[in-house]
Design an enzyme around this catalytic site. Structure first.
Site, PDB file in Angstrom:
ATOM      1  CB  THR A 207     -23.431  38.137  21.485  1.00  0.00           C
ATOM      2  OG1 THR A 207     -23.602  38.964  20.331  1.00  0.00           O
ATOM      3  CG2 THR A 207     -23.541  36.683  21.074  1.00  0.00           C
ATOM      4  CG  ASP A 260     -17.449  54.117  20.488  1.00  0.00           C
ATOM      5  OD1 ASP A 260     -16.480  53.341  20.484  1.00  0.00           O
ATOM      6  OD2 ASP A 260     -18.589  53.788  20.138  1.00  0.00           O
TER       7      ASP A 260
END
Length: 496
Positions: A207, A260
């Site tokens: 973003t 992850d």
């Protein structure tokens, strides 16, 4: 004492110190084979990994060189006299050893480890050992302790408002740039939404990378607070405001290891939001065959962990499980994603409907944190703010407050990836599309990426474009087109 020299070598997220092999200090036996040494002068100090140079043009025997990151941290001019000493062993080393052997750690032990990580007392190899041990076994209580420790080490923002809202998507879906639409909708309503965002590590754009096409994102915590007071919202790079700084260090090692886990993901996200001073939070978990979360069962387990930790640290949060079966929007890469965001905000007929719908869903959920909009009224209010142009006007105010960026265009080197036969698109591999966009140069080259023309369910004719590759440099263009030629990432049904 040695003379400080800036060595123009970038060593991301790791401080490195260079000594000449014929440096009198290096000849002292005590410095041989040490992983870390401490450089100090004038009340300042920095810890760095020792490297030895045999290049007489790089360093003289009486000089000490610091890599770019270490030099910035020390903050002294070249030529300063500096001293060198052995770095004391990290106080938390025993805690890491205990974790490696399978022990459970408490808050005090996690906080000690995190403080030493942020102080650069550990090498990447030692951090990797901690991460691997944690990935193997973390209890729910340990996730809570780790979250609190990560939030405690670094800056914590406070706000005068009781209701400070935020959103976060766990990622993995190209083009899913909903935050840049949600923030102006929510801010236009009047709720404070200080959005700190990440830069891409393995994706074609974070973003912050996409917002940087339109506005400055490297903003201090003080300026960020001023902006939110003025326009109710912001979209800035979190790495510049020192919120949960250990998170960025841990992520840089996790990505190299391919780690992850949901436990570390929860601690990472919630520590940042806690440090940012948020009180209400929406979490978006996309589920799909090539997303981070591949099944509904995994998404539900992750949601329960978010809810438990969020409740314990005082965050009121809702978790939305959304469709992650294909990219969101049309653009993949900073400029192309920014174009999609502006099209949605301005009601452009070419705006991608899936990006618009997802942003409205999430904005509506956030607006329902306002007591006046509970009972399903948030969605209607979000739609009103978008269609009236109030959100677009608020976004313009946010851009003006952060400082507009120069205009950046999409890369001019283009090639269309064509359908090999007629049929219907039955699947799009998010991971493959992201890799093609990165090969094209995104996010380093803002104009690089992929522009999607077809989505799942779209009929195509043989030779019709599926997507267009944009690049700014010939080498990247060749890499991306070759990768797409080997496997476009699109699955097509056979023509009937």
């Amino acid at each position: 004492m040695l003379k400080l020299r800036r060595v123009a070598i970038d060593t991301p997220r790791e401080n490195v110190v260079y000594l000449a092999r014929d440096c009198p200090i290096y000849r002292a036996e005590k410095f041989q084979g040490l992983a870390k040494i401490e450089i100090a002068a004038g009340g300042r100090s920095v810890l760095a990994v020792l490297n030895i140079s045999d290049n007489a043009h790089l360093l003289r025997p009486d000089e000490l060189g610091l890599s770019e990151q270490a030099f910035r941290q020390l903050g002294l001019p070249e030529g300063s006299d500096v001293s060198v000493a052995q770095a004391a062993p990290p106080a938390s080393r025993e805690a890491i050893r205990a974790k490696v052997t399978g022990a459970r750690l408490g808050y005090a032990e996690f906080e000690s480890v995190i403080r030493d990580i942020v102080a650069n007392r550990y090498s990447k190899m030692e951090i990797a050992a901690f991460l691997i041990a944690s990935a193997s076994f973390l209890t729910t209580e340990e996730v809570l302790a780790l979250t609190r420790a990560m939030a405690a080490v670094g800056r914590r923002l406070t706000w005068p408002e009781q209701t400070v809202v935020d959103k976060h998507c766990i990622g993995g879906i190209p083009g899913n740039r909903t935050s840049m639409i949600v923030v102006p909708i929510v801010a236009a309503h009047g709720l404070s939404i200080p959005k700190t965002s990440s830069r891409a590590i393995t994706s074609p754009a974070g973003t912050a990378d996409t917002m940087e096409v339109l506005a400055r994102v490297e903003i201090s915590a003080e300026e960020m607070q001023d902006i939110v007071r003025a326009v109710k919202g912001c979209i800035v790079w979190g790495g510049h405001v020192n919120l949960s700084p250990a998170d960025d260090i841990l992520i840089s090692v996790e990505r190299q290891l391919g780690i992850d886990t949901r436990e570390q993901l929860v601690a990472s996200i919630l520590s940042k939001k806690l440090a940012a001073g948020s009180s209400y939070l929406i979490i978006d978990i996309p589920v799909g065959p090539s997303a981070k979360v591949r099944s509904l069962a995994d998404a539900i387990r992750l949601r329960k962990l978010f809810e438990f930790v969020g409740d314990q640290v005082g965050l009121s949060l809702n978790v939305e499980i959304t469709d992650g079966s294909q990219p969101i929007g049309n653009g993949v890469g900073p400029v192309l994603e920014a174009r999609d965001v502006l099209r949605v905000l301005h009601g452009d007929p070419a705006a991608p409907g899936d990006l618009r719908d997802r942003a409205l869903l999430l904005a509506g959920r956030i607006l329902e944190f306002d007591p006046a909009l509970r009972g399903g009224k948030g969605s209607l209010r979000a739609l009103e703010l978008l269609e009236s142009g109030a959100a677009a006007r608020q976004f313009d105010r946010i851009i003006a407050a952060q400082g507009p960026s120069p205009n950046i265009a999409a890369g001019t080197m283009v090639e269309d990836v064509l359908a090999p036969r007629s049929g219907v698109v039955t699947g799009i591999d998010c991971y493959r599309i992201a890799r093609v966009a990165r090969m094209a140069g995104a996010p380093t080259d803002k104009g690089a990426g992929v522009d999607l023309f077809k989505k799942v369910g779209s009929p195509v004719e043989a030779g019709e474009p599926l997507y267009r590759i944009h690049a700014e440099h010939a080498t990247d263009f060749r890499f991306a087109t070759e990768m797409a030629g080997a496997d476009s990432g699109y699955a097509l049904s056979k023509a009937s």
